[in-house]
Design an enzyme around this catalytic site. Structure first.
Site, PDB file in Angstrom:
ATOM      1  N   HIS A  65     -10.375  93.986  63.676  1.00 20.08           N
ATOM      2  CA  HIS A  65     -11.466  94.046  62.688  1.00 20.08           C
ATOM      3  C   HIS A  65     -12.147  92.710  62.415  1.00 20.08           C
ATOM      4  O   HIS A  65     -13.163  92.669  61.723  1.00 20.08           O
ATOM      5  CB  HIS A  65     -10.962  94.617  61.357  1.00 20.08           C
ATOM      6  CG  HIS A  65     -10.084  93.666  60.603  1.00 20.08           C
ATOM      7  ND1 HIS A  65      -8.744  93.574  60.819  1.00 20.08           N
ATOM      8  CD2 HIS A  65     -10.374  92.755  59.646  1.00 20.08           C
ATOM      9  CE1 HIS A  65      -8.226  92.651  60.029  1.00 20.08           C
ATOM     10  NE2 HIS A  65      -9.192  92.133  59.310  1.00 20.08           N
TER      11      HIS A  65
HETATM   12  C1  UD1 Z   1     -12.147  91.873  54.767  1.00 17.82           C
HETATM   13  C2  UD1 Z   1     -11.810  90.396  54.666  1.00 17.82           C
HETATM   14  C3  UD1 Z   1     -10.841  90.026  55.771  1.00 17.82           C
HETATM   15  C4  UD1 Z   1      -9.627  90.934  55.761  1.00 17.82           C
HETATM   16  C5  UD1 Z   1     -10.057  92.394  55.773  1.00 17.82           C
HETATM   17  C6  UD1 Z   1      -8.851  93.276  55.606  1.00 17.82           C
HETATM   18  C7  UD1 Z   1     -13.615  88.962  53.820  1.00 17.82           C
HETATM   19  C8  UD1 Z   1     -14.644  87.962  54.192  1.00 17.82           C
HETATM   20  N1  UD1 Z   1     -12.991  89.561  54.842  1.00 17.82           N
HETATM   21  O1  UD1 Z   1     -12.807  92.079  56.013  1.00 17.82           O
HETATM   22  O2  UD1 Z   1     -10.397  88.691  55.568  1.00 17.82           O
HETATM   23  O3  UD1 Z   1      -8.867  90.646  56.892  1.00 17.82           O
HETATM   24  O4  UD1 Z   1     -10.963  92.654  54.698  1.00 17.82           O
HETATM   25  O5  UD1 Z   1      -9.076  94.564  56.073  1.00 17.82           O
HETATM   26  O6  UD1 Z   1     -13.364  89.193  52.671  1.00 17.82           O
HETATM   27  N2  UD1 Z   1     -16.078  99.324  55.036  1.00 17.82           N
HETATM   28  C9  UD1 Z   1     -16.055 100.670  54.769  1.00 17.82           C
HETATM   29  N3  UD1 Z   1     -15.153 101.133  53.848  1.00 17.82           N
HETATM   30  C10 UD1 Z   1     -14.298 100.335  53.183  1.00 17.82           C
HETATM   31  C11 UD1 Z   1     -14.335  98.967  53.465  1.00 17.82           C
HETATM   32  C12 UD1 Z   1     -15.224  98.467  54.392  1.00 17.82           C
HETATM   33  O7  UD1 Z   1     -16.800 101.451  55.332  1.00 17.82           O
HETATM   34  O8  UD1 Z   1     -13.495 100.833  52.366  1.00 17.82           O
HETATM   35  C13 UD1 Z   1     -17.019  98.824  56.087  1.00 17.82           C
HETATM   36  C14 UD1 Z   1     -18.400  98.494  55.533  1.00 17.82           C
HETATM   37  O9  UD1 Z   1     -19.331  98.817  56.521  1.00 17.82           O
HETATM   38  C15 UD1 Z   1     -18.339  96.974  55.401  1.00 17.82           C
HETATM   39  C16 UD1 Z   1     -17.425  96.578  56.547  1.00 17.82           C
HETATM   40  O10 UD1 Z   1     -16.473  97.629  56.649  1.00 17.82           O
HETATM   41  O11 UD1 Z   1     -19.595  96.382  55.492  1.00 17.82           O
HETATM   42  C17 UD1 Z   1     -16.700  95.259  56.334  1.00 17.82           C
HETATM   43  O12 UD1 Z   1     -15.991  95.266  55.090  1.00 17.82           O
HETATM   44  P1  UD1 Z   1     -15.690  93.879  54.329  1.00 17.82           P
HETATM   45  O13 UD1 Z   1     -14.800  94.120  53.185  1.00 17.82           O
HETATM   46  O14 UD1 Z   1     -16.936  93.143  54.074  1.00 17.82           O
HETATM   47  O15 UD1 Z   1     -14.958  93.023  55.436  1.00 17.82           O
HETATM   48  P2  UD1 Z   1     -13.667  93.378  56.279  1.00 17.82           P
HETATM   49  O16 UD1 Z   1     -14.025  93.314  57.715  1.00 17.82           O
HETATM   50  O17 UD1 Z   1     -13.016  94.596  55.764  1.00 17.82           O
HETATM   51  N1  UDP Z   2      -2.257  98.508  57.602  1.00 20.61           N
HETATM   52  C1  UDP Z   2      -1.991  99.804  57.171  1.00 20.61           C
HETATM   53  N2  UDP Z   2      -2.605 100.844  57.821  1.00 20.61           N
HETATM   54  C2  UDP Z   2      -3.448 100.645  58.873  1.00 20.61           C
HETATM   55  C3  UDP Z   2      -3.705  99.312  59.308  1.00 20.61           C
HETATM   56  C4  UDP Z   2      -3.104  98.275  58.632  1.00 20.61           C
HETATM   57  O1  UDP Z   2      -1.216 100.015  56.242  1.00 20.61           O
HETATM   58  O2  UDP Z   2      -3.950 101.629  59.424  1.00 20.61           O
HETATM   59  C5  UDP Z   2      -1.614  97.392  56.890  1.00 20.61           C
HETATM   60  C6  UDP Z   2      -0.811  96.462  57.768  1.00 20.61           C
HETATM   61  O3  UDP Z   2       0.485  96.979  57.996  1.00 20.61           O
HETATM   62  C7  UDP Z   2      -0.801  95.191  56.929  1.00 20.61           C
HETATM   63  C8  UDP Z   2      -2.176  95.200  56.294  1.00 20.61           C
HETATM   64  O4  UDP Z   2      -2.634  96.546  56.372  1.00 20.61           O
HETATM   65  O5  UDP Z   2       0.166  95.280  55.902  1.00 20.61           O
HETATM   66  C9  UDP Z   2      -3.090  94.279  57.041  1.00 20.61           C
HETATM   67  O6  UDP Z   2      -4.387  94.420  56.575  1.00 20.61           O
HETATM   68  P1  UDP Z   2      -5.664  94.055  57.433  1.00 20.61           P
HETATM   69  O7  UDP Z   2      -5.314  94.029  58.876  1.00 20.61           O
HETATM   70  O8  UDP Z   2      -6.736  94.956  56.987  1.00 20.61           O
HETATM   71  O9  UDP Z   2      -6.045  92.606  56.893  1.00 20.61           O
HETATM   72  P2  UDP Z   2      -5.562  91.124  57.260  1.00 20.61           P
HETATM   73  O10 UDP Z   2      -4.093  91.058  57.100  1.00 20.61           O
HETATM   74  O11 UDP Z   2      -6.031  90.804  58.641  1.00 20.61           O
HETATM   75  O12 UDP Z   2      -6.284  90.287  56.268  1.00 20.61           O
END
Ligand code: UD1
Ligand code: UDP
Length: 371
Positions: free
Chosen positions: A221
């Protein structure tokens, strides 16, 4: 009088969560902090799909947030500014003794900035992590948050050293990792029947996910791997050639690209599934042949469970995981990913760097000395 009480009244800590990994961290800390403090929980709404947010609150028994800000997605400045505005309103109303933030997301930085501007001390859990890449939004978030925090809880020695290099010496403590606490808390109680876990999986393109004997587990992601569809195509092409079938948990950020790339169901080796619950994820990670990811949390969980991991990134904040090849970095390149997947870890080089499951206890004891 005991920790967190003043004149018989409990002191107040406002905790800010908003993204998936923060729910998993809060699951460890909230349980402990509530014994001694009045914890007020703010959910920014950065993640909002049920399977990215509320399902974790239910499954991990995190108290329902006192404030849900419903900020949602958006461009970084707009999203962060919206969060700050609304967090500030809550902080002015609640007048907490401290604000607690986790990790490095936009919710983390928004909470920290809102607090510091009105002179409320900040507690940063998972402080001191560095990728040394300023092009990562997370690096900016974590560096800024560390520099304005009063109490900084570092999971590892490497994190403490990173802070020392930046001149941050006061209020810094090494405590172990709170995600490791959550793994250790649930590993004994994780979904234990393979058939049940596979039944829970929600495939995106086919009706059922076969019950597999062995599997790779994948998640991708990060902005750096998903800013163009071509990078994702290269990663999927590599996974299509992997030796075992791949269970791929699709983060909503990449759903549209995966829909396009798999339009004709051409990725036969990959079972794309919706984001799944934590305990099912724990089972699949613990029993996977390999993990392929760019997730910070998943790299670390794989290491804690001794499941070999290939991380598709140029660098990692969790540098301990690289020892003994338990975690190996790969470029966005099909050959490189496949070559790295062939490397076996050396179990003799394994050290459990992330603590023994009591980081949250240590953190709360240390908070009680200062707040
Ligand atoms: C964010 C964090 C990242 C973390 C990740 C965990 C920042 C800058 N990034 O990235 O560090 O690793 O969360 O998963 O804060 N979206 C949905 N539904 C949701 C959430 C997101 O559809 O419930 C989609 C939207 O199109 C959104 C995109 O995902 O624009 C990105 O979501 P965002 O929270 O901005 O960044 P992440 O890639 O999730
Ligand atoms: N995770 C989960 N279900 C999923 C994918 C990830 O429970 O389908 C959990 C994973 O085990 C870990 C956390 O989400 O505990 C990691 O989150 P993410 O990868 O979104 O963010 P990051 O750690 O990179 O910030």
């Amino acid at each position: 009088m005991y920790a967190g009480h003043i004149g018989g009244k409990m002191k107040k800590i406002v905790t800010i969560i908003g993204a998936r990994p923060q729910f998993i961290k809060a699951a460890a800390v909230s349980r402990v902090i509530r014994r001694s403090y009045n914890e007020v929980l703010i959910h920014t709404g950065q993640h909002y799909d049920k399977n990215m947010s509320d399902n974790f609150l239910d499954e991990l028994e995190i108290p329902y947030p006192d404030y849900h800000l419903n900020v949602g997605s958006g461009n970084p400045a707009k999203q962060t500014a919206h969060m700050m505005e609304r967090i500030e309103e809550v902080l002015i109303k609640e007048k907490p003794d401290a604000v607690l933030v986790y990790g490095d997301t936009n919710s983390t930085l928004a909470g920290a900035l809102a607090a510091v501007k009105i002179y409320i001390p900040i507690i940063h859990i998972e402080a001191g992590l560095r990728s040394f890449s300023k092009s990562m939004p997370e690096e900016i978030n974590r560096v800024l948050t560390d520099h304005i925090s009063t109490l900084l809880f570092c999971p590892t020695d490497a994190a403490v050293k990173n802070l020392q290099r930046e001149g941050i010496l006061k209020g810094v403590h090494k405590t172990g990792d709170v995600m490791c606490d959550t793994v250790m808390h649930y590993i004994h109680n994780m979904s234990s029947k393979k058939a049940e876990v596979f039944q829970h999986l929600e495939p995106l393109y086919t009706k059922a996910t076969d019950l597999l004997d062995q599997w790779y587990l994948a998640t991708i992601h990060r902005a750096e791997n998903t800013d163009t569809i071509n990078k994702l195509r290269i990663i999927l092409d590599a996974l299509e050639s992997a030796e075992s079938r791949v269970i791929f948990s699709v983060h909503p950020r990449i759903k549209e690209y995966v829909d396009i790339l798999n339009e004709e169901n051409q990725y036969k080796n990959i079972c794309f599934v919706k984001p799944m619950g934590y305990k099912d994820m724990l089972f699949l990670t613990n029993n996977a042949v390999k993990v392929v990811t760019d997730s910070g949390g998943l790299q670390k969980e794989s290491y804690i469970m001794k499941t070999p991991c290939v991380t598709i990134r140029n660098q990692t904040e969790w540098i301990e995981t690289l020892e003994g090849n338990f975690n190996i970095l790969a470029e966005v390149d099909k050959e490189d990913i496949l070559n790295k997947l062939k490397i076996k870890p050396n179990i003799e080089k394994y050290t459990q760097y992330y603590g023994n499951g009591n980081a949250a206890e240590q953190i709360c004891e240390l908070i009680a000395k200062d707040v």
